[in-house]
Design an enzyme around this catalytic site. Structure first.
Site, short mmCIF file in Angstrom:
data_model
loop_
_atom_site.label_atom_id
_atom_site.label_comp_id
_atom_site.label_asym_id
_atom_site.label_seq_id
_atom_site.Cartn_x
_atom_site.Cartn_y
_atom_site.Cartn_z
N ASP A 18 0.97 -1.19 -0.18
CA ASP A 18 -0.06 0.04 -0.05
C ASP A 18 0.84 1.31 -0.07
O ASP A 18 1.18 1.82 1.02
CB ASP A 18 -0.96 0.13 1.40
CG ASP A 18 -1.93 -0.98 1.12
OD1 ASP A 18 -2.26 -1.50 0.03
OD2 ASP A 18 -2.48 -1.52 2.23
N ASP A 26 -5.67 -7.41 -4.22
CA ASP A 26 -6.62 -7.26 -3.18
C ASP A 26 -7.75 -6.09 -3.79
O ASP A 26 -7.52 -4.97 -3.50
CB ASP A 26 -6.09 -6.81 -1.90
CG ASP A 26 -7.03 -6.61 -0.86
OD1 ASP A 26 -8.43 -7.12 -0.83
OD2 ASP A 26 -6.76 -5.83 0.14
N LYS A 44 -11.30 -6.32 -3.95
CA LYS A 44 -12.50 -6.39 -3.17
C LYS A 44 -13.61 -6.00 -4.19
O LYS A 44 -14.46 -4.93 -4.05
CB LYS A 44 -12.61 -5.28 -2.10
CG LYS A 44 -11.63 -5.37 -1.06
CD LYS A 44 -11.76 -4.62 0.05
CE LYS A 44 -10.42 -5.04 1.16
NZ LYS A 44 -9.22 -4.96 1.09
N PRO A 69 -23.78 -9.69 -10.76
CA PRO A 69 -23.15 -10.72 -11.14
C PRO A 69 -22.29 -10.85 -12.57
O PRO A 69 -21.18 -11.49 -12.70
CB PRO A 69 -24.00 -12.01 -10.98
CG PRO A 69 -25.07 -11.35 -9.99
CD PRO A 69 -25.19 -9.98 -10.20
N THR A 119 -21.42 -8.41 -14.46
CA THR A 119 -20.18 -7.64 -14.48
C THR A 119 -19.06 -8.26 -13.59
O THR A 119 -17.77 -8.18 -14.20
CB THR A 119 -20.61 -6.34 -14.11
OG1 THR A 119 -21.55 -5.60 -15.02
CG2 THR A 119 -19.29 -5.58 -14.09
N ARG A 130 2.19 -1.80 7.34
CA ARG A 130 2.81 -0.70 8.07
C ARG A 130 3.80 -1.23 8.91
O ARG A 130 5.03 -0.71 9.08
CB ARG A 130 1.96 0.10 8.68
CG ARG A 130 1.44 1.11 7.83
CD ARG A 130 0.42 2.23 8.56
NE ARG A 130 -0.79 1.54 8.95
CZ ARG A 130 -1.96 1.67 8.47
NH1 ARG A 130 -2.18 2.61 7.48
NH2 ARG A 130 -3.10 0.96 8.90
#
Length: 241
Positions: free
Chosen positions: A22, A72, A74, A79, A81, A217
């Protein structure tokens, strides 16, 4: 060694740590990966990198450098698409992709996954009891996690994103089959939780039944990320011994 830990021995121990990239862009991600070297074999690339550009070029670079990739993203949509998006991702070489949704959405994702493993998000680790109340959900967090997990596994997902606080209950309910990937993991003695509310140590997550732990982190934001990663790898090895 507990039966829970024994059930997940097929995964190479050093692949159980997934480091979250990230960071602001692909160049920063490559720099961190190079700094970590062989201390880390598995990386998560998510929405921040997707928005910064160069996402799939970074994915290809990671694979070319013998790293595994967890996309990742999310995903959540109707459905048809969502199935189309998973079909496009299935040939890119990532190991995992995350999806949200109900039974129909997860079934659609599973229908197009190929060798890509679908991980269903249960309840984000940034969400606590009061957040659920504000959403109009009267259930406790663990009950909601279990309910969503049952639906997801029945719909064909390969694993779950869940806090280490719920991992043991998921294993007891669902057995050793589904992979459990646990974010919100912090080294022992770390006080800072930032935007995570349901956190555990690496040892507790694995002993509770998690297959993989995701850390960002605590590794990225220290003077020696490689040293921090190796310390986590040592804790993982000791837990699985």
């Amino acid at each position: 060694m507990s039966e829970v830990v024994s059930a997940i021995q097929s995964i190479p121990p050093r692949q159980r740590l997934i480091v979250s990239l990230d960071v602001p862009g692909a160049d920063a991600a490559r720099s961190l990966v190079q700094e970590l070297g062989d201390a880390v074999e598995f990386y998560k690339i998510g929405l921040e990198l997707m928005a910064s550009g160069g996402y799939f070029e970074l994915l290809d670079w990671l694979l070319a450098n013998d790293k595994r990739v967890f996309a990742d993203l999310k995903l959540y949509d109707i459905p048809a698409t969502l199935a189309a998006a998973v079909r496009q991702l299935a040939g890119r070489g990532a190991s995992f992709v995350t999806v949200h949704g109900d039974r129909a959405i997860i079934e659609a994702a599973a229908s197009e996954k190929g060798s890509l493993r679908i991980l269903a998000v249960t309840v984000l680790t940034s969400i606590g009891r009061e957040d659920l109340r504000e959403m109009g959900i009267a259930m406790e967090v663990e009950g909601l996690v279990l309910q969503r997990a049952r639906i997801a596994v029945a719909a064909g997902c390969d694993g779950l994103i869940a806090s280490g606080l719920e991992a043991a209950a998921l294993r007891a309910e669902l057995g050793p089959g589904p992979r459990i990937v646990t974010p919100g993991v912090r080294p022992a003695g770390t006080d800072a939780v930032h935007d995570q509310k349901r956190v555990v140590t690496p040892a507790r997550a694995l002993a509770s039944g998690a297959d993989y732990i995701v850390m960002g982190r605590p590794i990225r934001s220290v003077p020696s990320p490689r040293q921090a990663a190796e310390a986590v790898q040592a804790e993982i090895a000791a837990t699985l011994r």
